[in-house]
Scaffold this motif. Structure first.
Motif, PDB file in Angstrom:
ATOM      1  N   VAL A  30       0.867  -1.180   0.000  1.00  0.00           N
ATOM      2  CA  VAL A  30       0.000   0.000   0.000  1.00  0.00           C
ATOM      3  C   VAL A  30       0.906   1.233   0.000  1.00  0.00           C
ATOM      4  CG1 VAL A  30      -1.843   1.267   1.128  1.00  0.00           C
ATOM      5  CG2 VAL A  30      -1.760  -1.233   1.310  1.00  0.00           C
ATOM      6  N   LEU A  43       1.975   2.355  -9.607  1.00  0.00           N
ATOM      7  CA  LEU A  43       1.234   1.090  -9.599  1.00  0.00           C
ATOM      8  C   LEU A  43       1.506   0.278 -10.868  1.00  0.00           C
ATOM      9  CD1 LEU A  43      -2.181   2.288  -8.104  1.00  0.00           C
ATOM     10  CD2 LEU A  43      -0.327   1.079  -6.943  1.00  0.00           C
ATOM     11  N   LYS A  52       1.484  -6.882  -6.238  1.00  0.00           N
ATOM     12  CA  LYS A  52       0.114  -6.419  -6.023  1.00  0.00           C
ATOM     13  C   LYS A  52       0.163  -5.179  -5.141  1.00  0.00           C
ATOM     14  CE  LYS A  52      -4.374  -7.865  -4.159  1.00  0.00           C
ATOM     15  NZ  LYS A  52      -5.104  -8.956  -3.437  1.00  0.00           N
ATOM     16  N   ARG A  54      -1.729  -1.050  -4.159  1.00  0.00           N
ATOM     17  CA  ARG A  54      -2.733   0.004  -4.273  1.00  0.00           C
ATOM     18  C   ARG A  54      -2.140   1.268  -3.671  1.00  0.00           C
ATOM     19  NH1 ARG A  54      -6.728  -0.984   0.715  1.00  0.00           N
ATOM     20  NH2 ARG A  54      -5.623  -2.684   1.747  1.00  0.00           N
TER      21      ARG A  54
END
Length: 233
Positions: A30, A43, A52, A54
């Motif tokens: 994150v 990203l 992966k 965000r």
């Protein structure tokens, strides 16, 4: 579920290198920064590397929003906190001219780190996670020209190493990355490189953020030291 790494104050230099390094180990990442303008690029870069991730735009000085964002993220396994970038256009006076107002302003970079750690620490202890704080070389080497910034750097370092001692028997970790040099690819690197007449040459004074991120990963995994100093000044 995959473990989660939160990268606070992400930028194109060390923040992104930290994101890549933990992402390679299977962490969901994150990214948090004041603005969202560069998030799409970050990203996409991480996605291309199989990470992966965000991103959320939050100013760390907005305590309520910062803590609510951490709640929204959910359980966290590691937090990297990179202090707000130094404003090279508005540096405080050197130490013999340091004022209490300048010191209070400089310390504003420390308080959000404490807020974050206080908020996530119970979960980190439960999950055996950790926190990594980045700070400046003036915390260990006298650098009078930095004035109040040296005081806030020392406070950040002391917080990290003292926290490390407190967590030693609790299964969690805290460490500090003490930076003495210009981090390649970062915003300050770009600024300094563009103004050699003002800042001088960078030869021999830069640090590879990927190397620092690798050290950060090893510190987190081995937990054999609370601090690593990177000094090319």
């Amino acid at each position: 579920m995959s473990p989660t790494a939160v990268v606070l104050g992400v930028g194109p230099g060390l923040g992104m290198s930290i994101a890549h390094r933990f992402g390679r180990e299977g962490y969901d990442v994150v990214l948090i920064s004041r603005g969202s303008e560069r998030h799409a690029g970050y990203l996409a870069e991480l996605a291309d590397a199989g990470v992966k991730a965000r991103a959320v735009a939050v100013d760390v000085s907005d305590r309520a929003r910062l803590l609510s964002t951490l709640d929204e993220i959910g359980p966290v396994d590691v937090v990297y906190y990179g202090p707000a970038a130094v404003d090279m256009e508005n540096m405080p006076g050197e130490i013999t001219k340091t004022t209490s107002d300048e010191t209070r302003a400089a310390m504003d970079m420390v308080y959000p780190a404490i807020d974050v750690v206080e908020h996530v620490l119970p979960g980190l202890v439960e999950r055996g996670g950790g926190v990594l704080l980045a700070g400046g070389l003036s915390s260990v080497v006298p650098m009078p020209i930095l004035g109040a910034l040296a005081l806030s750097s020392a406070a950040m370092r002391n917080y990290a190493v003292t926290l490390n001692a407190a967590l030693a028997d609790k299964g969690a970790y805290a460490g500090t990355l003490t930076i003495g040099g210009v981090i390649e690819r970062g915003d300050i690197h770009k600024l300094v490189e563009s103004r050699p007449e003002q800042f001088g040459g960078l030869a021999g004074h830069t640090l590879d953020p990927d190397d620092i991120a690798e050290t950060a990963w090893q510190m987190f995994v081995k937990r054999d030291r609370a601090e690593e100093v990177f000094n090319v000044l």
